[in-house]
Design a protein around this motif. Structure first.
Motif, PDB file in Angstrom:
ATOM      1  N   UNK A 159      33.486  29.307  55.379  1.00  0.00           N
ATOM      2  CA  UNK A 159      32.983  30.365  54.494  1.00  0.00           C
ATOM      3  C   UNK A 159      31.656  30.904  55.002  1.00  0.00           C
ATOM      4  N   UNK A 160      30.798  30.028  55.501  1.00  0.00           N
ATOM      5  CA  UNK A 160      29.527  30.464  56.070  1.00  0.00           C
ATOM      6  C   UNK A 160      29.767  31.340  57.297  1.00  0.00           C
ATOM      7  N   UNK A 161      30.694  30.916  58.159  1.00  0.00           N
ATOM      8  CA  UNK A 161      30.997  31.702  59.360  1.00  0.00           C
ATOM      9  C   UNK A 161      31.528  33.087  58.995  1.00  0.00           C
ATOM     10  N   UNK A 162      32.280  33.160  57.912  1.00  0.00           N
ATOM     11  CA  UNK A 162      32.872  34.432  57.495  1.00  0.00           C
ATOM     12  C   UNK A 162      31.924  35.258  56.633  1.00  0.00           C
ATOM     13  N   UNK A 163      30.751  34.691  56.278  1.00  0.00           N
ATOM     14  CA  UNK A 163      29.801  35.404  55.443  1.00  0.00           C
ATOM     15  C   UNK A 163      30.258  35.555  54.010  1.00  0.00           C
ATOM     16  N   UNK A 164      30.994  34.562  53.487  1.00  0.00           N
ATOM     17  CA  UNK A 164      31.529  34.639  52.137  1.00  0.00           C
ATOM     18  C   UNK A 164      30.623  33.925  51.143  1.00  0.00           C
ATOM     19  N   UNK A 165      30.741  34.318  49.896  1.00  0.00           N
ATOM     20  CA  UNK A 165      30.017  33.668  48.806  1.00  0.00           C
ATOM     21  C   UNK A 165      30.891  32.559  48.242  1.00  0.00           C
ATOM     22  N   UNK A 166      30.342  31.353  48.128  1.00  0.00           N
ATOM     23  CA  UNK A 166      31.111  30.183  47.709  1.00  0.00           C
ATOM     24  C   UNK A 166      30.639  29.707  46.349  1.00  0.00           C
ATOM     25  N   UNK A 204      40.670  40.235  52.154  1.00  0.00           N
ATOM     26  CA  UNK A 204      39.597  40.975  51.514  1.00  0.00           C
ATOM     27  C   UNK A 204      38.776  40.212  50.504  1.00  0.00           C
ATOM     28  N   UNK A 205      39.001  38.929  50.335  1.00  0.00           N
ATOM     29  CA  UNK A 205      38.224  38.156  49.358  1.00  0.00           C
ATOM     30  C   UNK A 205      36.840  37.846  49.927  1.00  0.00           C
ATOM     31  N   UNK A 206      35.806  38.121  49.124  1.00  0.00           N
ATOM     32  CA  UNK A 206      34.434  37.853  49.545  1.00  0.00           C
ATOM     33  C   UNK A 206      33.775  36.765  48.709  1.00  0.00           C
ATOM     34  N   UNK A 207      34.308  36.492  47.527  1.00  0.00           N
ATOM     35  CA  UNK A 207      33.808  35.413  46.677  1.00  0.00           C
ATOM     36  C   UNK A 207      34.946  34.419  46.461  1.00  0.00           C
ATOM     37  N   UNK A 208      34.775  33.238  46.987  1.00  0.00           N
ATOM     38  CA  UNK A 208      35.855  32.255  46.931  1.00  0.00           C
ATOM     39  C   UNK A 208      35.335  30.941  46.355  1.00  0.00           C
ATOM     40  N   UNK A 229      33.926  28.798  35.666  1.00  0.00           N
ATOM     41  CA  UNK A 229      33.692  29.430  36.969  1.00  0.00           C
ATOM     42  C   UNK A 229      34.291  30.838  37.018  1.00  0.00           C
ATOM     43  N   UNK A 230      35.369  31.033  36.247  1.00  0.00           N
ATOM     44  CA  UNK A 230      36.101  32.298  36.303  1.00  0.00           C
ATOM     45  C   UNK A 230      35.543  33.354  35.358  1.00  0.00           C
ATOM     46  N   UNK A 231      34.520  33.013  34.570  1.00  0.00           N
ATOM     47  CA  UNK A 231      33.949  33.960  33.627  1.00  0.00           C
ATOM     48  C   UNK A 231      32.805  34.751  34.284  1.00  0.00           C
ATOM     49  N   UNK A 232      32.654  35.962  33.882  1.00  0.00           N
ATOM     50  CA  UNK A 232      31.536  36.751  34.376  1.00  0.00           C
ATOM     51  C   UNK A 232      31.929  37.681  35.500  1.00  0.00           C
ATOM     52  N   UNK A 233      31.067  38.624  35.807  1.00  0.00           N
ATOM     53  CA  UNK A 233      31.374  39.646  36.818  1.00  0.00           C
ATOM     54  C   UNK A 233      31.397  39.109  38.248  1.00  0.00           C
ATOM     55  N   UNK A 234      30.756  37.961  38.488  1.00  0.00           N
ATOM     56  CA  UNK A 234      30.702  37.416  39.849  1.00  0.00           C
ATOM     57  C   UNK A 234      31.687  36.267  40.058  1.00  0.00           C
ATOM     58  N   UNK A 235      32.739  36.237  39.261  1.00  0.00           N
ATOM     59  CA  UNK A 235      33.731  35.166  39.419  1.00  0.00           C
ATOM     60  C   UNK A 235      34.391  35.266  40.783  1.00  0.00           C
TER      61      UNK A 235
END
Length: 339
Positions: free
Chosen positions: A218-225, A191-195, A240-246
């Protein structure tokens, strides 16, 4: 009719004793030991059984004098810190010794004198002294000068690591890109979408292949990198781990880099495995002792070592050389850091 020999008093079973026990010639026993492909399968089975039953052990020193073979493979050991040894290469050495031993060969470790950057003179010394029949090279780069040197000198060798185009094809490696693609699929399935990816600066070809495999899948899976601005720096991983889009998961290029990721996650008040999943690479022993235990990519070290020994012995026997290098698959060992 074959006769079971009696062990000579104070002596050892000879090749003639084995031949007599099986009812074959001395040459047939010699072929069974040195060129089994020349012996009929049923005869080979009988000779092998007699060798084991009688406890016959070939005289390696006499064989070396007769054939010029030392039945020894040289391993140019990478430079390491004895107080902080590389666990991956230590495991590879264990596998190499076992693979060589299964073929009746020993492994001679050597490296240049301390402070010597160029290993080629040391290679020449070992070969000129007739101490080894061939070489195993590790940590091979695409344009590795060691490869060009031994190839030009006609020294039989096998390489752990891809050799660049135009070079010899007797190399074995893992498919780094495919391994990291499996990591991305594992994270996407959970279920991870931002990696994120944490790796060292560009330079090492295997690390570049991991980064490329990560991004492509990641591109094939449509994930945010997302990646740290300064690769593998704890401070940048924290940023990198700070903020709502971490990212909710980070793949590291090695297990040691995964430790930096663990540190950064905890420094940000997050929990490894719950808030941010982490995956390493190499599956070194430390993975099992971390809390939580680290998911990591395991290398098939025994299969790599066996393939290298086979490639090297094929050269020594004058057999046809491969037209392509050998890529072996890895295994993703899933633990609590990414469940």
């Amino acid at each position: 009719m074959s006769q079971e020999p009696r062990r000579p008093r104070g002596g050892a079973i000879t090749i003639e004793d084995v031949a007599r026990a099986v009812g074959v010639s001395r040459q047939t026993v010699s072929n069974a030991l040195n060129a089994p492909h020349r012996v009929r399968p049923d005869t080979l089975e009988r000779v092998t059984a007699a060798i084991e039953r009688l406890g016959y052990r070939p005289d390696q020193s006499a064989r070396s004098l007769r054939t010029g073979a030392r039945r020894t493979l040289g391993y140019l050991a990478p430079t390491d810190d004895p107080f902080d040894p590389n666990p991956l290469m230590a495991g590879f050495l264990e596998a190499l010794v076992d693979a060589a031993g299964a073929e009746g060969y020993r492994v001679l470790l050597f490296r240049p004198p301390p402070g010597t950057a160029d290993p080629r003179p040391t290679i020449d010394e070992v070969v000129a002294a007739r101490q080894v029949d061939g070489l195993v090279l590790a940590d091979v780069l695409h344009d590795d000068p060691r490869v060009g040197h031994v190839a030009a000198a006609g020294i039989p060798f096998a390489a752990f690591g891809r050799i660049g185009e135009g070079g010899p094809r007797h190399w074995v490696d893992i498919d780094n890109g495919a391994a990291m693609a499996e990591v991305v699929r594992h994270l996407a399935e959970r279920g991870h979408r931002r990696i994120g990816f944490a790796g060292p600066p560009a330079g090492l070809p295997w690390m570049a292949a991991r980064r490329e495999g990560f991004r492509a899948e990641a591109v094939r899976q449509g994930l945010e990198v997302s990646e740290p601005v300064a690769p593998a720096a704890v401070g940048e991983i924290r940023a990198l781990l700070r903020g709502p889009d971490r990212p909710t998961a980070v793949a590291a290029g090695s297990d040691l880099l995964a430790l930096d990721v663990y540190e950064a996650i905890r420094a940000e008040g997050l929990v490894v495995g719950r808030d941010v999943a982490v995956v390493g690479f190499y599956d070194t022993p430390i993975c099992r002792h971390l809390h939580p235990a680290l998911t990591s990519v395991r290398l098939p070290l025994r299969a790599i070592a066996s393939a290298l020994v086979r490639l090297l012995l094929a050269q020594l026997r004058g057999e046809p050389q491969p037209e392509a290098g050998l890529l072996l698959p890895t295994e993703l060992v899933v633990r609590d850091s990414s469940r």
